[in-house]
Design a protein around this motif. Structure first.
Motif, PDB file in Angstrom:
ATOM      1  N   ALA A  14       0.827  -1.210   0.000  1.00 27.43           N
ATOM      2  CA  ALA A  14       0.000   0.000   0.000  1.00 27.43           C
ATOM      3  C   ALA A  14       0.857   1.253   0.000  1.00 27.43           C
ATOM      4  O   ALA A  14       0.529   2.255  -0.662  1.00 27.43           O
ATOM      5  CB  ALA A  14      -0.925  -0.013   1.217  1.00 27.43           C
ATOM      6  N   ALA A  15       1.967   1.235   0.753  1.00 29.14           N
ATOM      7  CA  ALA A  15       2.828   2.414   0.825  1.00 29.14           C
ATOM      8  C   ALA A  15       3.537   2.672  -0.506  1.00 29.14           C
ATOM      9  O   ALA A  15       3.726   3.830  -0.916  1.00 29.14           O
ATOM     10  CB  ALA A  15       3.851   2.239   1.944  1.00 29.14           C
ATOM     11  N   VAL A  16       3.929   1.629  -1.189  1.00 28.66           N
ATOM     12  CA  VAL A  16       4.685   1.774  -2.437  1.00 28.66           C
ATOM     13  C   VAL A  16       3.765   2.051  -3.626  1.00 28.66           C
ATOM     14  O   VAL A  16       4.183   2.673  -4.614  1.00 28.66           O
ATOM     15  CB  VAL A  16       5.518   0.494  -2.681  1.00 28.66           C
ATOM     16  N   TRP A  17       2.508   1.640  -3.549  1.00 31.97           N
ATOM     17  CA  TRP A  17       1.624   1.657  -4.710  1.00 31.97           C
ATOM     18  C   TRP A  17       1.486   3.027  -5.387  1.00 31.97           C
ATOM     19  O   TRP A  17       1.574   3.101  -6.627  1.00 31.97           O
ATOM     20  CB  TRP A  17       0.247   1.127  -4.337  1.00 31.97           C
ATOM     21  N   PRO A  18       1.246   4.144  -4.664  1.00 27.44           N
ATOM     22  CA  PRO A  18       1.110   5.431  -5.371  1.00 27.44           C
ATOM     23  C   PRO A  18       2.315   5.767  -6.236  1.00 27.44           C
ATOM     24  O   PRO A  18       2.164   6.276  -7.365  1.00 27.44           O
ATOM     25  CB  PRO A  18       0.948   6.440  -4.229  1.00 27.44           C
ATOM     26  N   PHE A  19       3.509   5.478  -5.753  1.00 27.80           N
ATOM     27  CA  PHE A  19       4.716   5.795  -6.504  1.00 27.80           C
ATOM     28  C   PHE A  19       4.932   4.795  -7.641  1.00 27.80           C
ATOM     29  O   PHE A  19       5.396   5.164  -8.725  1.00 27.80           O
ATOM     30  CB  PHE A  19       5.915   5.798  -5.552  1.00 27.80           C
ATOM     31  N   LEU A  20       4.561   3.539  -7.407  1.00 27.92           N
ATOM     32  CA  LEU A  20       4.662   2.525  -8.458  1.00 27.92           C
ATOM     33  C   LEU A  20       3.701   2.841  -9.596  1.00 27.92           C
ATOM     34  O   LEU A  20       4.072   2.751 -10.774  1.00 27.92           O
ATOM     35  CB  LEU A  20       4.364   1.140  -7.866  1.00 27.92           C
ATOM     36  N   GLU A  21       2.480   3.224  -9.260  1.00 31.31           N
ATOM     37  CA  GLU A  21       1.499   3.546 -10.301  1.00 31.31           C
ATOM     38  C   GLU A  21       1.952   4.752 -11.130  1.00 31.31           C
ATOM     39  O   GLU A  21       1.829   4.751 -12.356  1.00 31.31           O
ATOM     40  CB  GLU A  21       0.139   3.829  -9.658  1.00 31.31           C
ATOM     41  N   ALA A  22       2.460   5.781 -10.451  1.00 26.10           N
ATOM     42  CA  ALA A  22       2.931   6.958 -11.183  1.00 26.10           C
ATOM     43  C   ALA A  22       4.104   6.602 -12.091  1.00 26.10           C
ATOM     44  O   ALA A  22       4.225   7.122 -13.212  1.00 26.10           O
ATOM     45  CB  ALA A  22       3.342   8.051 -10.197  1.00 26.10           C
ATOM     46  N   THR A  62      12.948   3.388 -21.650  1.00 23.46           N
ATOM     47  CA  THR A  62      12.726   1.998 -22.048  1.00 23.46           C
ATOM     48  C   THR A  62      14.023   1.185 -22.055  1.00 23.46           C
ATOM     49  O   THR A  62      14.006   0.018 -22.424  1.00 23.46           O
ATOM     50  CB  THR A  62      12.098   1.939 -23.451  1.00 23.46           C
ATOM     51  N   LYS A  63      15.125   1.806 -21.686  1.00 23.47           N
ATOM     52  CA  LYS A  63      16.401   1.114 -21.711  1.00 23.47           C
ATOM     53  C   LYS A  63      16.623   0.315 -20.442  1.00 23.47           C
ATOM     54  O   LYS A  63      16.162   0.707 -19.367  1.00 23.47           O
ATOM     55  CB  LYS A  63      17.537   2.124 -21.890  1.00 23.47           C
ATOM     56  N   GLY A  64      17.334  -0.765 -20.556  1.00 22.44           N
ATOM     57  CA  GLY A  64      17.713  -1.556 -19.399  1.00 22.44           C
ATOM     58  C   GLY A  64      16.576  -2.399 -18.856  1.00 22.44           C
ATOM     59  O   GLY A  64      15.432  -2.342 -19.325  1.00 22.44           O
ATOM     60  N   ARG A  99       9.063  -1.612 -16.934  1.00 24.07           N
ATOM     61  CA  ARG A  99       8.053  -0.556 -16.945  1.00 24.07           C
ATOM     62  C   ARG A  99       7.180  -0.639 -18.192  1.00 24.07           C
ATOM     63  O   ARG A  99       5.963  -0.463 -18.124  1.00 24.07           O
ATOM     64  CB  ARG A  99       8.744   0.812 -16.872  1.00 24.07           C
ATOM     65  N   SER A 100       7.785  -0.905 -19.348  1.00 23.35           N
ATOM     66  CA  SER A 100       7.011  -1.006 -20.589  1.00 23.35           C
ATOM     67  C   SER A 100       5.981  -2.123 -20.509  1.00 23.35           C
ATOM     68  O   SER A 100       4.830  -1.968 -20.925  1.00 23.35           O
ATOM     69  CB  SER A 100       7.950  -1.224 -21.771  1.00 23.35           C
ATOM     70  N   ARG A 101       6.402  -3.248 -19.951  1.00 24.39           N
ATOM     71  CA  ARG A 101       5.469  -4.378 -19.855  1.00 24.39           C
ATOM     72  C   ARG A 101       4.353  -4.096 -18.855  1.00 24.39           C
ATOM     73  O   ARG A 101       3.188  -4.450 -19.086  1.00 24.39           O
ATOM     74  CB  ARG A 101       6.243  -5.629 -19.468  1.00 24.39           C
ATOM     75  N   LEU A 102       4.708  -3.471 -17.738  1.00 24.76           N
ATOM     76  CA  LEU A 102       3.671  -3.132 -16.763  1.00 24.76           C
ATOM     77  C   LEU A 102       2.709  -2.098 -17.333  1.00 24.76           C
ATOM     78  O   LEU A 102       1.498  -2.179 -17.093  1.00 24.76           O
ATOM     79  CB  LEU A 102       4.320  -2.603 -15.478  1.00 24.76           C
ATOM     80  N   GLN A 103       3.221  -1.121 -18.074  1.00 25.24           N
ATOM     81  CA  GLN A 103       2.353  -0.118 -18.680  1.00 25.24           C
ATOM     82  C   GLN A 103       1.419  -0.766 -19.700  1.00 25.24           C
ATOM     83  O   GLN A 103       0.245  -0.402 -19.814  1.00 25.24           O
ATOM     84  CB  GLN A 103       3.204   0.963 -19.347  1.00 25.24           C
ATOM     85  N   ARG A 104       1.952  -1.730 -20.455  1.00 27.83           N
ATOM     86  CA  ARG A 104       1.107  -2.435 -21.425  1.00 27.83           C
ATOM     87  C   ARG A 104      -0.002  -3.206 -20.708  1.00 27.83           C
ATOM     88  O   ARG A 104      -1.154  -3.214 -21.147  1.00 27.83           O
ATOM     89  CB  ARG A 104       1.968  -3.385 -22.260  1.00 27.83           C
ATOM     90  N   ALA A 105       0.339  -3.855 -19.596  1.00 26.09           N
ATOM     91  CA  ALA A 105      -0.673  -4.588 -18.832  1.00 26.09           C
ATOM     92  C   ALA A 105      -1.704  -3.640 -18.237  1.00 26.09           C
ATOM     93  O   ALA A 105      -2.885  -3.992 -18.114  1.00 26.09           O
ATOM     94  CB  ALA A 105       0.004  -5.402 -17.733  1.00 26.09           C
ATOM     95  N   TRP A 106      -1.272  -2.438 -17.868  1.00 26.68           N
ATOM     96  CA  TRP A 106      -2.180  -1.464 -17.245  1.00 26.68           C
ATOM     97  C   TRP A 106      -3.221  -0.962 -18.244  1.00 26.68           C
ATOM     98  O   TRP A 106      -4.371  -0.714 -17.887  1.00 26.68           O
ATOM     99  CB  TRP A 106      -1.360  -0.298 -16.690  1.00 26.68           C
ATOM    100  N   THR A 107      -2.838  -0.800 -19.514  1.00 27.25           N
ATOM    101  CA  THR A 107      -3.719  -0.169 -20.502  1.00 27.25           C
ATOM    102  C   THR A 107      -4.231  -1.133 -21.565  1.00 27.25           C
ATOM    103  O   THR A 107      -4.987  -0.717 -22.449  1.00 27.25           O
ATOM    104  CB  THR A 107      -2.963   0.967 -21.211  1.00 27.25           C
ATOM    105  N   PHE A 108      -3.870  -2.400 -21.487  1.00 26.90           N
ATOM    106  CA  PHE A 108      -4.154  -3.331 -22.587  1.00 26.90           C
ATOM    107  C   PHE A 108      -5.651  -3.469 -22.851  1.00 26.90           C
ATOM    108  O   PHE A 108      -6.092  -3.467 -24.004  1.00 26.90           O
ATOM    109  CB  PHE A 108      -3.546  -4.696 -22.265  1.00 26.90           C
TER     110      PHE A 108
END
Length: 557
Positions: free
Chosen positions: A354-362, A506-508, A514-523
């Motif tokens: 819960a503490a990490v989620w706001p920063f992870l989502e952003a 998108t490097k590293g 991050r790219s994969r998580l963003q794709r899962a978030w908006t797919f």
């Protein structure tokens, strides 16, 4: 109406007269004049946080009353009070004074029960409030600090409740303290030091009967003081940043639409406080809770059958019951995984997540904007699914804390219930996530259909060739405003530009993650559009007054 016109209007007499009185005696009241007209949005879910505040006030009032008669001492005495079944029994002065409050102090039992029910309501309202904040995305920038303060308050509330119901030194509370001792001792290296620091010696009394006095000091002084500081900070931050609002007509990210703090909000919140106090008083009068006289004084060699902690501690009880008896011995030290993992694992997963989620989502979404209008849970299916997975995780462990009661009531093997919960704790959250996300997407499709085709009117039309159809009408303006508040997902940026150069971020390994998580978030996002445009709306001000602020406008009803 323009801001200049609103500024030239005089304040209502109910606001102006008291402020003039203060100004003539204490100096300038510019600060008060500006803030008493601050606008607060109106929605039933916002009251969840207010109930937590009301409960805390009730706890302070009733706790002060109980403090006048409670004796925080483990010195042994012989009970000679009014409760005949325990007459002549040896017990601690703490337990004897708790019985004295219950049976000999006028209104004492009522105050004890109001205090306990208010504690239950306090924790339940904090939990419900945090769920509302999470599911609506109200923790996003600029409110991350307030979200972290809420997590700290919930954690402190668990400790405060544990210390509070341990004070009477009855058999049930002593059993809870025995579990607390085991949990502390299971922590490698520092566990024994923490145990000795809290108990002041060996369980149950410590070296000189120091346990109850220490718990008493923590319960009535230290933790309430921290609570007061955190609640004050929480309210001040909320006041400065302004309250989040639900998507309604006239509400935008730049202006607040609602009622002024004085006199409307103050009158409503005062009435709600009295309602809350009345309900808790009725529960204290007619619903028995924690009848300590039925348990007797604490005896290390006895334990109550089907003993249960307060509901908010049930997750720890359940995790302890489900964990196999694993231990590891290395270098002369034994690590009790069967206690350490249940004690730190579940709450660590929930609170840390819960503490990490706001920063992870952003970070995943790349959304660095300030948000003052809440999301509908259906419009953030990943977030809502994760929230329901956490709820399922918590709820399964909570139910597992009563596996013996469930086995007895339903005539099922205790081992069968234990193994059922061991499997459910892994399968349940996954199912909750999948089902919740599909429900959210289905609701998004319904909203998109409502905007595209309208709503059923119930009017049947017949065409010249004999075909029957139902006429659809546009949705009501209020419903359209809510539906069109959804922000459609932005198309995913290409990983490589036209020259084959990787896009920033998108490097590293982290960039790939991050790219994969963003794709899962908006797919699976379902676009909700009107005339080919996203549903952002900005309505006129009509005849309402507009209040200008530092960085926003506030629209008062």
């Amino acid at each position: 109406m323009s801001e200049a016109t609103a500024a030239n209007q005089s304040a209502p007499k109910a606001v102006e007269a008291p402020l003039t009185f203060i100004d003539e005696r204490l100096g300038s009241t510019t600060f008060f004049k500006r803030n008493v007209k601050k606008v607060f949005p109106d929605h039933w879910s916002f009251m969840l946080g207010e109930i937590a505040l009301y409960s805390f006030i009730i706890l302070l009032l009733t706790g002060t009353f109980l403090t006048l008669w409670f004796q925080p001492s483990m010195q042994e005495t012989v009970y000679e009070g009014s409760y005949a079944p325990l007459h002549g029994v040896k017990m601690s002065e703490a337990y004897a004074s708790a019985l004295h409050i219950s049976f000999d102090v006028r209104g004492g039992l009522l105050m004890r029960q109001i205090h306990h029910w208010a504690a239950i309501l306090f924790m339940a309202s904090i939990m419900a409030h945090m769920l509302r904040v999470f599911f609506t995305g109200a923790y996003r920038k600029p409110r991350e600090i307030n979200w972290l303060i809420g997590i700290v308050m919930f954690t402190l509330g668990m400790l405060e409740g544990l210390f509070g119901y341990s004070l009477p030194d009855d058999l049930l509370s002593g059993t809870g303290l025995r579990i607390t001792q085991g949990v502390l001792e299971s922590i490698p290296v520092v566990g024994t030091y923490g145990y000795m620091f809290l108990f002041g010696g060996e369980f149950p009394e410590g070296l000189h009967g120091e346990l109850i006095p220490r718990l008493f000091t923590l319960h009535i002084l230290l933790i309430p003081g921290i609570f007061l500081a955190l609640i004050t900070a929480h309210l001040m931050i909320m006041w400065h940043q302004k309250h989040t609002a639900m998507p309604v007509k006239n509400q935008t990210e730049e202006q607040v639409y609602g009622y002024p703090f004085y006199p409307v909000f103050m009158a409503k919140t005062g009435a709600y406080f009295l309602f809350t106090f009345g309900v808790v008083a009725l529960m204290g009068a007619f619903a028995q809770i924690n009848p300590i006289w039925m348990f007797g004084p604490y005896d290390p060699g006895a334990i109550s059958s089907a003993s249960q902690p307060d509901f908010y501690m049930g997750i720890l009880e359940g995790s302890l019951r489900l964990m196999p008896g694993w231990e590891t011995t290395a270098f002369g030290h034994t690590i009790s995984w069967n206690v350490l993992i249940p004690a730190l694992g579940p709450l660590g997963i929930i609170f840390t997540g819960a503490a990490v989620w706001p920063f992870l989502e952003a970070w995943v979404t790349g959304d660095k904007r300030s948000h003052h209008v809440n999301d509908r849970p259906r419009n953030a299916p990943v977030r809502t699914g994760v929230g329901m997975a956490a709820v399922a995780f918590y709820g399964i462990l909570w139910l597992a804390g009563a596996n013996d009661v469930i086995a007895e009531k339903f005539h099922v093997s205790l081992f069968a219930t234990t193994w059922f919960f061991r499997v459910a704790i892994f399968v349940g959250p996954v199912l909750a996530y999948v089902i919740t996300k599909r429900i959210c997407l289905g609701l998004q499709r319904k909203d998109a259909d409502t905007i595209a085709h309208g709503v059923e009117s119930g009017i049947i039309l017949a065409s010249p060739d004999g075909e029957f159809s139902e006429r659809h009408e546009p949705a009501r303006e209020e419903e359209r405003t809510v539906i069109l508040s959804k922000e459609n997902a932005k198309p995913e940026a290409p990983a490589l530009d036209s020259n084959g150069v990787p896009a920033p971020g998108t490097k590293g390994p982290l960039g790939l993650l991050r790219s994969r998580l963003q794709r899962a978030w908006t797919f699976d996002d379902i676009p909700v559009e009107e005339n080919g445009h996203n549903g952002h709306n900005g309505h006129g001000h009509d005849e309402h007054a507009v209040e200008s602020g530092k960085s926003d406008k506030e629209l008062s009803r």
